[in-house]
Design an enzyme around this catalytic site. Sequence first.
Site, PDB file in Angstrom:
ATOM      1  N   LYS A 292     -13.747 -11.644 -29.163  1.00 30.22           N
ATOM      2  CA  LYS A 292     -14.335 -12.498 -28.116  1.00 30.22           C
ATOM      3  C   LYS A 292     -15.477 -11.790 -27.382  1.00 30.22           C
ATOM      4  O   LYS A 292     -16.537 -12.363 -27.212  1.00 30.22           O
ATOM      5  CB  LYS A 292     -13.278 -12.890 -27.071  1.00 30.22           C
ATOM      6  CG  LYS A 292     -12.232 -13.856 -27.553  1.00 30.22           C
ATOM      7  CD  LYS A 292     -11.405 -14.402 -26.389  1.00 30.22           C
ATOM      8  CE  LYS A 292     -10.625 -13.339 -25.636  1.00 30.22           C
ATOM      9  NZ  LYS A 292      -9.608 -12.636 -26.419  1.00 30.22           N
TER      10      LYS A 292
ATOM     11  N   ARG B 187      -6.929 -18.428 -18.937  1.00 31.77           N
ATOM     12  CA  ARG B 187      -5.957 -17.817 -19.838  1.00 31.77           C
ATOM     13  C   ARG B 187      -4.588 -18.467 -19.707  1.00 31.77           C
ATOM     14  O   ARG B 187      -3.636 -18.022 -20.312  1.00 31.77           O
ATOM     15  CB  ARG B 187      -5.846 -16.340 -19.511  1.00 31.77           C
ATOM     16  CG  ARG B 187      -6.325 -15.421 -20.649  1.00 31.77           C
ATOM     17  CD  ARG B 187      -6.040 -14.023 -20.196  1.00 31.77           C
ATOM     18  NE  ARG B 187      -6.168 -13.025 -21.198  1.00 31.77           N
ATOM     19  CZ  ARG B 187      -7.263 -12.312 -21.451  1.00 31.77           C
ATOM     20  NH1 ARG B 187      -8.370 -12.568 -20.834  1.00 31.77           N
ATOM     21  NH2 ARG B 187      -7.230 -11.342 -22.341  1.00 31.77           N
TER      22      ARG B 187
ATOM     23  N   ARG C 130     -10.293  -0.046 -32.181  1.00 30.82           N
ATOM     24  CA  ARG C 130     -11.413  -0.448 -31.316  1.00 30.82           C
ATOM     25  C   ARG C 130     -11.836   0.674 -30.370  1.00 30.82           C
ATOM     26  O   ARG C 130     -11.002   1.336 -29.777  1.00 30.82           O
ATOM     27  CB  ARG C 130     -10.970  -1.670 -30.508  1.00 30.82           C
ATOM     28  CG  ARG C 130     -11.971  -2.117 -29.466  1.00 30.82           C
ATOM     29  CD  ARG C 130     -11.805  -3.546 -29.132  1.00 30.82           C
ATOM     30  NE  ARG C 130     -10.641  -3.811 -28.290  1.00 30.82           N
ATOM     31  CZ  ARG C 130     -10.351  -5.037 -27.860  1.00 30.82           C
ATOM     32  NH1 ARG C 130     -11.100  -6.065 -28.209  1.00 30.82           N
ATOM     33  NH2 ARG C 130      -9.301  -5.225 -27.102  1.00 30.82           N
TER      34      ARG C 130
ATOM     35  N   ARG D 123      -9.490   1.560 -24.843  1.00 34.74           N
ATOM     36  CA  ARG D 123      -8.928   0.941 -23.635  1.00 34.74           C
ATOM     37  C   ARG D 123      -7.453   1.309 -23.471  1.00 34.74           C
ATOM     38  O   ARG D 123      -6.714   1.360 -24.452  1.00 34.74           O
ATOM     39  CB  ARG D 123      -9.044  -0.587 -23.738  1.00 34.74           C
ATOM     40  CG  ARG D 123     -10.373  -1.106 -23.273  1.00 34.74           C
ATOM     41  CD  ARG D 123     -10.564  -2.553 -23.575  1.00 34.74           C
ATOM     42  NE  ARG D 123      -9.442  -3.425 -23.238  1.00 34.74           N
ATOM     43  CZ  ARG D 123      -9.485  -4.749 -23.335  1.00 34.74           C
ATOM     44  NH1 ARG D 123     -10.601  -5.341 -23.744  1.00 34.74           N
ATOM     45  NH2 ARG D 123      -8.457  -5.485 -23.024  1.00 34.74           N
TER      46      ARG D 123
ATOM     47  N   ARG E 267       0.505  -8.243 -25.268  1.00 33.22           N
ATOM     48  CA  ARG E 267      -0.652  -9.123 -25.024  1.00 33.22           C
ATOM     49  C   ARG E 267      -0.645 -10.303 -25.994  1.00 33.22           C
ATOM     50  O   ARG E 267      -1.029 -11.417 -25.632  1.00 33.22           O
ATOM     51  CB  ARG E 267      -1.955  -8.321 -25.138  1.00 33.22           C
ATOM     52  CG  ARG E 267      -2.168  -7.429 -23.913  1.00 33.22           C
ATOM     53  CD  ARG E 267      -3.195  -6.351 -24.163  1.00 33.22           C
ATOM     54  NE  ARG E 267      -4.513  -6.867 -24.431  1.00 33.22           N
ATOM     55  CZ  ARG E 267      -5.445  -6.198 -25.107  1.00 33.22           C
ATOM     56  NH1 ARG E 267      -5.202  -4.995 -25.583  1.00 33.22           N
ATOM     57  NH2 ARG E 267      -6.620  -6.743 -25.303  1.00 33.22           N
TER      58      ARG E 267
HETATM   59  P1  AMP Z   1      -9.601  -8.854 -21.857  1.00 29.67           P
HETATM   60  O1  AMP Z   1     -10.664  -7.847 -21.617  1.00 29.67           O
HETATM   61  O2  AMP Z   1     -10.116 -10.262 -21.794  1.00 29.67           O
HETATM   62  O3  AMP Z   1      -8.811  -8.576 -23.101  1.00 29.67           O
HETATM   63  O4  AMP Z   1      -8.566  -8.732 -20.630  1.00 29.67           O
HETATM   64  C1  AMP Z   1      -7.845  -7.532 -20.409  1.00 29.67           C
HETATM   65  C2  AMP Z   1      -6.713  -7.790 -19.443  1.00 29.67           C
HETATM   66  O5  AMP Z   1      -7.231  -8.242 -18.191  1.00 29.67           O
HETATM   67  C3  AMP Z   1      -5.720  -8.861 -19.854  1.00 29.67           C
HETATM   68  O6  AMP Z   1      -4.734  -8.374 -20.747  1.00 29.67           O
HETATM   69  C4  AMP Z   1      -5.144  -9.258 -18.496  1.00 29.67           C
HETATM   70  O7  AMP Z   1      -4.232  -8.280 -18.021  1.00 29.67           O
HETATM   71  C5  AMP Z   1      -6.371  -9.199 -17.600  1.00 29.67           C
HETATM   72  N1  AMP Z   1      -7.076 -10.506 -17.580  1.00 29.67           N
HETATM   73  C6  AMP Z   1      -8.314 -10.791 -18.065  1.00 29.67           C
HETATM   74  N2  AMP Z   1      -8.623 -12.080 -17.861  1.00 29.67           N
HETATM   75  C7  AMP Z   1      -7.547 -12.642 -17.244  1.00 29.67           C
HETATM   76  C8  AMP Z   1      -7.234 -13.951 -16.782  1.00 29.67           C
HETATM   77  N3  AMP Z   1      -8.091 -14.974 -16.940  1.00 29.67           N
HETATM   78  N4  AMP Z   1      -6.039 -14.137 -16.173  1.00 29.67           N
HETATM   79  C9  AMP Z   1      -5.170 -13.135 -15.997  1.00 29.67           C
HETATM   80  N5  AMP Z   1      -5.384 -11.877 -16.426  1.00 29.67           N
HETATM   81  C10 AMP Z   1      -6.568 -11.620 -17.045  1.00 29.67           C
END
Ligand code: AMP
Length: 215
Positions: free
Chosen positions: A13, A88, A127, A161, A172
């Site tokens: 993404k 989400r 990654r 990360r 996740r």
């Molecule tokens: P990402 O970088 O999109 O994979 O997000 C990393 C982490 O940030 C996720 O596993 C959640 O813990 C948190 N996170 C990101 N976006 C959201 C969202 N819209 N709602 C809740 N937690 C989020």
Amino acid sequence: MRIVLVGPPGAGKGTQAAFLAKNLDIPHISTGDLFRANISQGTELGLKAKAFMDAGDLVPDEVTIGMAKDRMEQDDAVNGFLLDGFPRNVAQAEALDVVLKAEDMQLDAVLDLEVPEDEVVKRIAGRRICRNDSSHVFHVSYNAPKSEGVCDVCGGELYQRDDDSEETVRRRLEVYHTQTEPIIDYYRAQNLVVTISALGKVDEVTARAMDALKK
Ligand code: AMP
């Protein structure tokens, strides 16, 4: 254009969002990046988010929705945006509808990136992300940087990360299936969903996504 990007962790993404936002000339809004920026700046919001992120859980809606709304209301987003990682869950999708309706705006599409689960785990484990710019994403075997640990684009340090460990990735994925996937049906009911395969080279997926969005 107003677009939402959905897909499991590791679907690409962030990588796709960066290219698509550039092609479409709209800002790329990633709630994950906003949380990570808050964490590295040591803000109160970052402190609240960190424990949830490290566990692979969603940050609570009352923190996330306000942060996403503030970002969508900035000047660069008046003509459109590409949302990556938000909404989400269904409550966030409903909150987004309220924000859009208040401004008499609508989403144009929800791009759903599909990728098999075993591929997701391989992608995430390898990654590596640039400390200077999280859209500079590499993979130790699929998209290796020319020099190990160094970003090809800007020379920044590459890191893994904290939430990309195998255990957190499993959590996740579970969160994705139980909480995020239902938003695909929510948006199907609004006839907004376009599903594409996220397999193949980065530029092939971008081309596929651009084609799907044109339709
Ligand atoms: P990402 O970088 O999109 O994979 O997000 C990393 C982490 O940030 C996720 O596993 C959640 O813990 C948190 N996170 C990101 N976006 C959201 C969202 N819209 N709602 C809740 N937690 C989020």
